[in-house]
Design a protein around this motif. Structure first.
Motif, short mmCIF file in Angstrom:
data_model
loop_
_atom_site.label_atom_id
_atom_site.label_comp_id
_atom_site.label_asym_id
_atom_site.label_seq_id
_atom_site.Cartn_x
_atom_site.Cartn_y
_atom_site.Cartn_z
N LYS A 169 -10.19 -20.76 -20.94
CA LYS A 169 -9.24 -21.25 -19.93
C LYS A 169 -8.08 -22.03 -20.53
O LYS A 169 -6.95 -21.90 -20.09
N GLN A 170 -8.34 -22.85 -21.54
CA GLN A 170 -7.28 -23.66 -22.11
C GLN A 170 -6.23 -22.77 -22.79
O GLN A 170 -5.03 -22.96 -22.59
N ASP A 216 -4.72 -21.71 -11.55
CA ASP A 216 -6.14 -21.36 -11.42
C ASP A 216 -6.95 -21.95 -12.56
O ASP A 216 -8.07 -22.44 -12.36
N ASP A 217 -6.41 -21.92 -13.78
CA ASP A 217 -7.10 -22.50 -14.93
C ASP A 217 -6.90 -24.00 -15.01
O ASP A 217 -7.81 -24.75 -15.35
N TYR A 218 -5.71 -24.44 -14.71
CA TYR A 218 -5.37 -25.87 -14.82
C TYR A 218 -6.28 -26.73 -13.95
O TYR A 218 -6.61 -27.85 -14.33
N THR A 262 -9.33 -26.84 -13.57
CA THR A 262 -10.57 -27.31 -14.20
C THR A 262 -10.35 -27.90 -15.59
O THR A 262 -11.32 -28.24 -16.26
N ARG A 280 -5.67 -19.59 -22.18
CA ARG A 280 -5.02 -18.79 -21.14
C ARG A 280 -4.01 -19.64 -20.37
O ARG A 280 -2.89 -19.19 -20.09
N ALA A 281 -4.36 -20.88 -20.07
CA ALA A 281 -3.43 -21.75 -19.35
C ALA A 281 -2.17 -21.99 -20.19
O ALA A 281 -1.05 -21.92 -19.66
N ASP A 330 -1.38 -18.17 -11.72
CA ASP A 330 -2.49 -17.92 -12.66
C ASP A 330 -2.76 -19.17 -13.50
O ASP A 330 -3.91 -19.53 -13.74
N PRO A 390 -12.55 -14.69 -20.11
CA PRO A 390 -12.34 -15.64 -19.01
C PRO A 390 -12.77 -17.07 -19.35
O PRO A 390 -12.33 -18.01 -18.71
#
Length: 90
Positions: free
Chosen positions: A13-14, A45-47, A49, A16-17, A42, A10
């Motif tokens: 994030k970068q 959700d990451d974008y 931050t 996963r995004a 989804d 998790p």
């Protein structure tokens, strides 16, 4: 690609995004609008931050890609969420 996303920590994030942005774009290209919408949620959700030019590119591709599908209620929800997020990031 979806399985690699499930295995990704998790904290990445970068990565996963980016992967979600690519996956959603491919899903849309083959006509899976609702799957693409879920994947883009989804992504958002990451974008939220991230500060990343590549993520910004995915965001703009998403907005352009969903434009022809605004007759779909889930696409409209995604569009609203994306616009709200963009306003918060501005």
């Amino acid at each position: 690609m979806q399985q690699s996303q499930r295995l990704r920590p998790p904290t990445e994030k970068q990565g996963r995004a980016h992967a979600n942005g690519v996956l959603a774009q491919r899903q849309l290209e083959v006509g899976h609008v609702e799957r693409a919408t879920a994947t883009w949620h989804d992504f958002l959700d990451d974008y939220e931050t991230l500060s990343s030019a590549r993520a910004d590119d995915h965001f703009h591709q998403m907005m352009a890609g969903i434009r022809p599908h605004t007759g779909n209620a889930r696409v409209r929800e995604l569009d609203e969420s994306a616009r709200t997020l963009a306003a918060m990031k501005a």
